[in-house]
Motif scaffolding. Structure first.
Motif, PDB file in Angstrom:
ATOM      1  N   ALA A  54       0.740  -1.190   0.074  1.00  0.00           N
ATOM      2  CA  ALA A  54      -0.021  -0.055   0.003  1.00  0.00           C
ATOM      3  C   ALA A  54       0.919   1.097  -0.063  1.00  0.00           C
ATOM      4  O   ALA A  54       1.914   1.253   0.508  1.00  0.00           O
ATOM      5  CB  ALA A  54      -0.927  -0.005   1.040  1.00  0.00           C
ATOM      6  N   ALA A  56       0.591   3.895   1.714  1.00  0.00           N
ATOM      7  CA  ALA A  56       0.872   4.526   3.005  1.00  0.00           C
ATOM      8  C   ALA A  56       1.849   3.881   3.629  1.00  0.00           C
ATOM      9  O   ALA A  56       2.598   4.334   4.561  1.00  0.00           O
ATOM     10  CB  ALA A  56      -0.338   4.321   3.863  1.00  0.00           C
ATOM     11  N   ASN A 227      -8.631  11.224  -2.525  1.00  0.00           N
ATOM     12  CA  ASN A 227      -7.233  10.430  -2.137  1.00  0.00           C
ATOM     13  C   ASN A 227      -5.987  11.208  -2.585  1.00  0.00           C
ATOM     14  O   ASN A 227      -4.783  10.620  -2.021  1.00  0.00           O
ATOM     15  CB  ASN A 227      -7.222   9.007  -3.138  1.00  0.00           C
ATOM     16  CG  ASN A 227      -8.343   8.284  -2.945  1.00  0.00           C
ATOM     17  OD1 ASN A 227      -8.316   7.728  -1.642  1.00  0.00           O
ATOM     18  ND2 ASN A 227      -9.107   7.750  -3.798  1.00  0.00           N
ATOM     19  N   THR A 282      -9.774   5.584   9.042  1.00  0.00           N
ATOM     20  CA  THR A 282     -10.600   4.459   9.748  1.00  0.00           C
ATOM     21  C   THR A 282      -9.412   3.305  10.070  1.00  0.00           C
ATOM     22  O   THR A 282      -8.168   3.403   9.899  1.00  0.00           O
ATOM     23  CB  THR A 282     -11.038   3.441   8.433  1.00  0.00           C
ATOM     24  OG1 THR A 282      -9.974   3.211   7.257  1.00  0.00           O
ATOM     25  CG2 THR A 282     -12.074   4.275   7.539  1.00  0.00           C
ATOM     26  N   GLY A 329       3.436   4.841  -9.698  1.00  0.00           N
ATOM     27  CA  GLY A 329       2.423   4.927 -10.434  1.00  0.00           C
ATOM     28  C   GLY A 329       2.199   3.653 -11.592  1.00  0.00           C
ATOM     29  O   GLY A 329       1.594   3.511 -12.585  1.00  0.00           O
TER      30      GLY A 329
HETATM   31  N1  LIG Z   1      -8.298   7.819   5.423  1.00  0.00           N
HETATM   32  C1  LIG Z   1      -8.051   6.197   5.794  1.00  0.00           C
HETATM   33  O1  LIG Z   1      -8.530   5.722   6.587  1.00  0.00           O
HETATM   34  C2  LIG Z   1      -7.303   5.982   4.815  1.00  0.00           C
HETATM   35  C3  LIG Z   1      -7.214   4.327   4.705  1.00  0.00           C
HETATM   36  C4  LIG Z   1      -6.196   3.652   3.943  1.00  0.00           C
HETATM   37  C5  LIG Z   1      -5.761   4.511   2.605  1.00  0.00           C
HETATM   38  N2  LIG Z   1      -5.977   5.821   2.796  1.00  0.00           N
HETATM   39  C6  LIG Z   1      -5.305   6.523   1.949  1.00  0.00           C
HETATM   40  O2  LIG Z   1      -5.998   6.595   0.725  1.00  0.00           O
HETATM   41  C7  LIG Z   1      -5.093   7.114  -0.328  1.00  0.00           C
HETATM   42  C8  LIG Z   1      -4.977   5.933  -1.246  1.00  0.00           C
HETATM   43  O3  LIG Z   1      -4.404   4.857  -1.008  1.00  0.00           O
HETATM   44  P1  LIG Z   1      -4.152   3.685  -1.949  1.00  0.00           P
HETATM   45  O4  LIG Z   1      -3.395   2.526  -1.091  1.00  0.00           O
HETATM   46  O5  LIG Z   1      -5.390   3.466  -2.741  1.00  0.00           O
HETATM   47  O6  LIG Z   1      -2.952   4.226  -2.850  1.00  0.00           O
HETATM   48  P2  LIG Z   1      -2.859   4.335  -4.208  1.00  0.00           P
HETATM   49  O7  LIG Z   1      -3.880   5.226  -5.084  1.00  0.00           O
HETATM   50  O8  LIG Z   1      -2.970   2.721  -4.657  1.00  0.00           O
HETATM   51  O9  LIG Z   1      -1.667   4.924  -4.588  1.00  0.00           O
HETATM   52  C9  LIG Z   1      -0.589   4.716  -5.638  1.00  0.00           C
HETATM   53  C10 LIG Z   1      -0.991   5.697  -6.662  1.00  0.00           C
HETATM   54  O10 LIG Z   1      -0.742   7.126  -6.324  1.00  0.00           O
HETATM   55  C11 LIG Z   1      -0.929   7.887  -7.326  1.00  0.00           C
HETATM   56  N3  LIG Z   1       0.104   8.974  -7.425  1.00  0.00           N
HETATM   57  C12 LIG Z   1       1.198   9.044  -7.256  1.00  0.00           C
HETATM   58  N4  LIG Z   1       1.670  10.429  -7.336  1.00  0.00           N
HETATM   59  C13 LIG Z   1       0.753  11.019  -7.365  1.00  0.00           C
HETATM   60  C14 LIG Z   1       0.530  12.636  -7.332  1.00  0.00           C
HETATM   61  N5  LIG Z   1       1.637  13.440  -7.159  1.00  0.00           N
HETATM   62  N6  LIG Z   1      -0.651  13.110  -7.382  1.00  0.00           N
HETATM   63  C15 LIG Z   1      -1.819  12.165  -7.591  1.00  0.00           C
HETATM   64  N7  LIG Z   1      -1.752  10.685  -7.393  1.00  0.00           N
HETATM   65  C16 LIG Z   1      -0.341  10.289  -7.373  1.00  0.00           C
HETATM   66  C17 LIG Z   1      -0.339   6.965  -8.740  1.00  0.00           C
HETATM   67  O11 LIG Z   1      -1.578   6.806  -9.429  1.00  0.00           O
HETATM   68  P3  LIG Z   1      -1.614   7.727 -10.754  1.00  0.00           P
HETATM   69  O12 LIG Z   1      -0.952   6.944 -11.639  1.00  0.00           O
HETATM   70  O13 LIG Z   1      -3.025   7.801 -11.139  1.00  0.00           O
HETATM   71  O14 LIG Z   1      -1.269   9.093 -10.412  1.00  0.00           O
HETATM   72  C18 LIG Z   1      -0.117   5.705  -7.906  1.00  0.00           C
HETATM   73  O15 LIG Z   1      -0.606   4.806  -8.674  1.00  0.00           O
HETATM   74  C19 LIG Z   1      -3.693   7.150   0.247  1.00  0.00           C
HETATM   75  O16 LIG Z   1      -3.758   8.742   0.493  1.00  0.00           O
HETATM   76  C20 LIG Z   1      -3.886   6.305   1.386  1.00  0.00           C
HETATM   77  O17 LIG Z   1      -2.918   7.045   2.509  1.00  0.00           O
HETATM   78  C21 LIG Z   1      -6.686   6.491   3.999  1.00  0.00           C
END
Ligand SMILES: NC(=O)c1ccc[n+]([C@@H]2O[C@H](COP(=O)([O-])OP(=O)(O)OC[C@H]3O[C@@H](n4cnc5c(N)ncnc54)[C@H](OP(=O)(O)O)[C@@H]3O)[C@@H](O)[C@H]2O)c1
Length: 341
Positions: A54, A56, A227, A282, A329
């Motif tokens: 992940a 994170a 996100n 969460t 990415g």
């Molecule tokens: N709030 C909560 O409880 C909780 C729980 C779990 C995860 N999260 C958060 O949810 C978000 C998504 O998590 P995930 O595990 O699904 O990650 P993810 O989307 O799989 O993260 C990897 C992706 O991030 C994108 N990325 C990289 N640099 C970027 C930039 N400068 N601007 C925009 N996108 C960029 C890339 O996609 P592209 O090729 O499309 O840029 C890459 O494939 C993270 O911020 C994580 O920390 C929050």
């Protein structure tokens, strides 16, 4: 079933912290060979089958990690979501052959008290790797925080990632009128529309995000599942409909990108539109996991849901590379390293 346990096995340890706003790199990881301890009474030995990867995890490699969970320690394991099979049990709670989920980090074998392992139904999903996903976050954010429902116009940023690739489908299945996603390449944009059923998608590199959103949502957006933060958040505020609900899940542009995560909030616009801005974190409560798992299994069985998953082969030493590729990415959906098929 092979229940042989080697005396030594490999795990991925944190060799050095990722400092400042730096990026994770191969030198931050160590592939270590360690003894597999004898289980004490009440403990089990689990042979891990799949390791979750992940975005994170990079945050958890920083000494000043802002996440509300303990960061990785130098010399300790990296990772935090695994599925495996019990191969030795000294507990009545688990039997040899049970499929279990745990969060002890990337390793070939792991040993611990039975209560650190959650027993899973081997027959619920096509593969045990299906248990490793960001669904509890996506489902909780969409259903409970954004309360997405019939007729909503929804925008999901980071839509091709682990959380986003599930969030958009959840919105559609809960009756959203239009689901729009953003991602970082043409291929991912095509994947969102052609495979995941997004109604529209755009590459956030293609000019001002606010212009793309105005074209795709001329009547405004009712729900924003964010996100990414940064420019995408700022644009969503401008294009939001009155009383729009924002589920603020992540800040990838700052977490992975170089400092772009902290958006400016146009407060007067937020006030006059009565925007509901709800950041959330969460802890994956049993209720959240159950709510997601029931919906996920049902939708998959009905053929109404695509599980976006990247499976990386190559053994445990492939895990650090898989994380680095995710941060760059190169992967989409939920990423697992498979230690055996
Ligand atoms: N709030 C909560 O409880 C909780 C729980 C779990 C995860 N999260 C958060 O949810 C978000 C998504 O998590 P995930 O595990 O699904 O990650 P993810 O989307 O799989 O993260 C990897 C992706 O991030 C994108 N990325 C990289 N640099 C970027 C930039 N400068 N601007 C925009 N996108 C960029 C890339 O996609 P592209 O090729 O499309 O840029 C890459 O494939 C993270 O911020 C994580 O920390 C929050």
């Amino acid at each position: 079933m092979d229940t042989h346990v080697p005396s030594k096995a490999r795990e991925i340890q944190l060799a050095a912290h990722v400092e400042g706003s730096g990026r994770a790199a191969p030198e931050h990881f160590l592939v270590a060979e360690v003894e597999v301890p004898e289980p004490a009474p009440g403990e089990v030995v689990v042979r891990l089958d799949h390791l979750f990867v992940a975005a994170a995890y990079q945050d958890l490699m920083r000494p000043d990690c802002p996440l509300p969970v303990p960061p990785f320690q130098i010399g300790g394991r990296v990772g935090g979501g695994e599925v495996g099979t019990v191969v030795v049990s000294r507990s009545e709670a688990l039997a040899v052959g049970d499929l279990v989920q745990t969060a002890g980090g990337w390793a070939e074998y792991t040993v611990g008290p039975a209560e650190h392992f959650h027993r899973l139904d081997r027959d619920l999903f096509p593969s045990s790797a299906h248990y490793l996903n960001q669904g509890p976050t996506a489902y909780y954010g969409m259903a409970d925080i954004a309360r997405v429902g019939e007729g909503d116009v929804v925008f999901v940023s980071g839509a091709a990632g682990g959380v986003g690739s599930l969030a958009g489908q959840i919105a559609r299945l809960r009756g959203a009128k239009k689901v729009i996603g953003s991602a970082g390449s043409k291929e991912k944009v095509a994947y969102l529309v052609d495979t995941l059923g997004y109604d529209a998608a755009f590459d956030y590199h293609d000019g001002p995000v606010v212009d793309r959103l105005r074209e795709l949502a001329p009547d405004g957006i009712d729900v924003f599942f964010d996100n990414v933060g940064g420019e995408q958040f700022e644009a969503a505020v401008q294009v939001a409909s009155p009383h729009a609900r924002f589920a603020l899940c992540g800040a990838l542009s700052g977490q992975i990108g170089q400092g772009g995560g902290a958006p400016r909030l146009d407060l007067m616009t937020a006030i006059t539109k009565h925007l509901e801005l709800r950041p959330f974190a969460t802890y994956h409560t049993p209720e959240q996991i159950q709510a997601w798992t029931e919906h996920f299994a049902g939708w998959l069985a009905e053929g109404r849901f695509v599980f976006p998953q990247t499976v990386v082969e190559g053994g445990i030493e492939a895990a650090p590379k898989a994380l680095l590729a995710l941060l760059d990415g190169h992967h989409r959906g939920n990423v697992v390293v498979s230690l055996r098929s």
